[in-house]
Design an enzyme around this catalytic site. Sequence first.
Site, PDB file in Angstrom:
ATOM      1  N   ASN A 184       8.083-147.196 -75.414  1.00 10.54           N
ATOM      2  CA  ASN A 184       9.274-146.626 -76.036  1.00 10.54           C
ATOM      3  C   ASN A 184      10.542-147.156 -75.370  1.00 10.54           C
ATOM      4  O   ASN A 184      11.611-147.197 -75.994  1.00 10.54           O
ATOM      5  CB  ASN A 184       9.233-145.098 -75.954  1.00 10.54           C
ATOM      6  N   ALA A 207      12.046-143.200 -69.799  1.00 14.54           N
ATOM      7  CA  ALA A 207      11.740-143.751 -68.486  1.00 14.54           C
ATOM      8  C   ALA A 207      12.619-144.942 -68.110  1.00 14.54           C
ATOM      9  O   ALA A 207      12.260-145.711 -67.222  1.00 14.54           O
ATOM     10  CB  ALA A 207      10.267-144.171 -68.447  1.00 14.54           C
ATOM     11  N   HIS A 230       9.899-151.836 -64.884  1.00 12.08           N
ATOM     12  CA  HIS A 230      10.551-152.486 -66.023  1.00 12.08           C
ATOM     13  C   HIS A 230      11.662-153.384 -65.475  1.00 12.08           C
ATOM     14  O   HIS A 230      12.613-152.896 -64.845  1.00 12.08           O
ATOM     15  CB  HIS A 230      11.160-151.448 -66.968  1.00 12.08           C
TER      16      HIS A 230
END
Length: 297
Positions: free
Chosen positions: A218, A149, A248
């Site tokens: 992850n 992602a 993020h």
Amino acid sequence: MGPDNLTRACTLRDGIGHEAARTVRDITARNLQVGILGWGAIGQTLARQITDRTRDGAIAGCSLEVSAVASRFSGGTAHPLMVPAHELGDHCGVIVEAAGPQAVRDHVEPYLAGGTDVVLLSLGALADPDLRSSLLAAGPGRLAFCSGAIGGLDIIEAARLHGRVRQVTIETIKPAAVLERDWMSEELCAALRSRAEAVECFRGTVADAVTRFPESLNVSAALALAAGSFEVVEVTVTGSPTATVNTHNVVVEADSGTYRFEITNAPSPDNPKTSHVTAWAALRSLYNLAGNAGVFV
């Protein structure tokens, strides 16, 4: 062991720079029998995408076929090609791992030793240095890392080759409702439930982050692998009362420059703890392993 027609292209073995390319000529097979380890939201979505795109002719220049799937858990949606996890490597040339850190510990090294390539999604498992070392040394199957992602890993790897990556920070912001965990204090859980304001749930190392949020971070391990060090990455997790997506925010300080990324992903409708794009990231990895032309490398 995987089929003989499995491509033996340039190795993607580590992200910390072990093996060089084997041969470029071996890329030309372009025919992958795919096994999927993990039959949750990511595994099922990936299988549908491979089947639908192959049927509709949307995969130009290469052939992907789901030849077997395995799940660590009983129940859920069945699949006619379901096999025990320890037998998955006998049915395919490449396995996409989408089953979590424990599955990586239990199964990936035997797959690699049997000659089957593995595309790893649960990169957080590699925060364990002993496991990381053993998987990077395993073979003859190849170990490839899926970006999942997050993006920007290519320039971080280039910065590492140029010189030193000094520091990487990542702040992950998710809807508060999906972040509550058993290890949290009652006070922290109450703050997340109140949805009054943004709440910092965690600040620390990649190893600690992936232990506390194994389904969600992850991406932090991906950054560490690209940077060549787990020690330079600091992780912050924030629960937002207004967030409806996963964000993020990444800052990289390196000898070659400073890089800033903001990545916002829609959560999976089937598992809001993970990003919906992850299954398509795995599909991209398979395209590249199949030797498709016109891809970024």
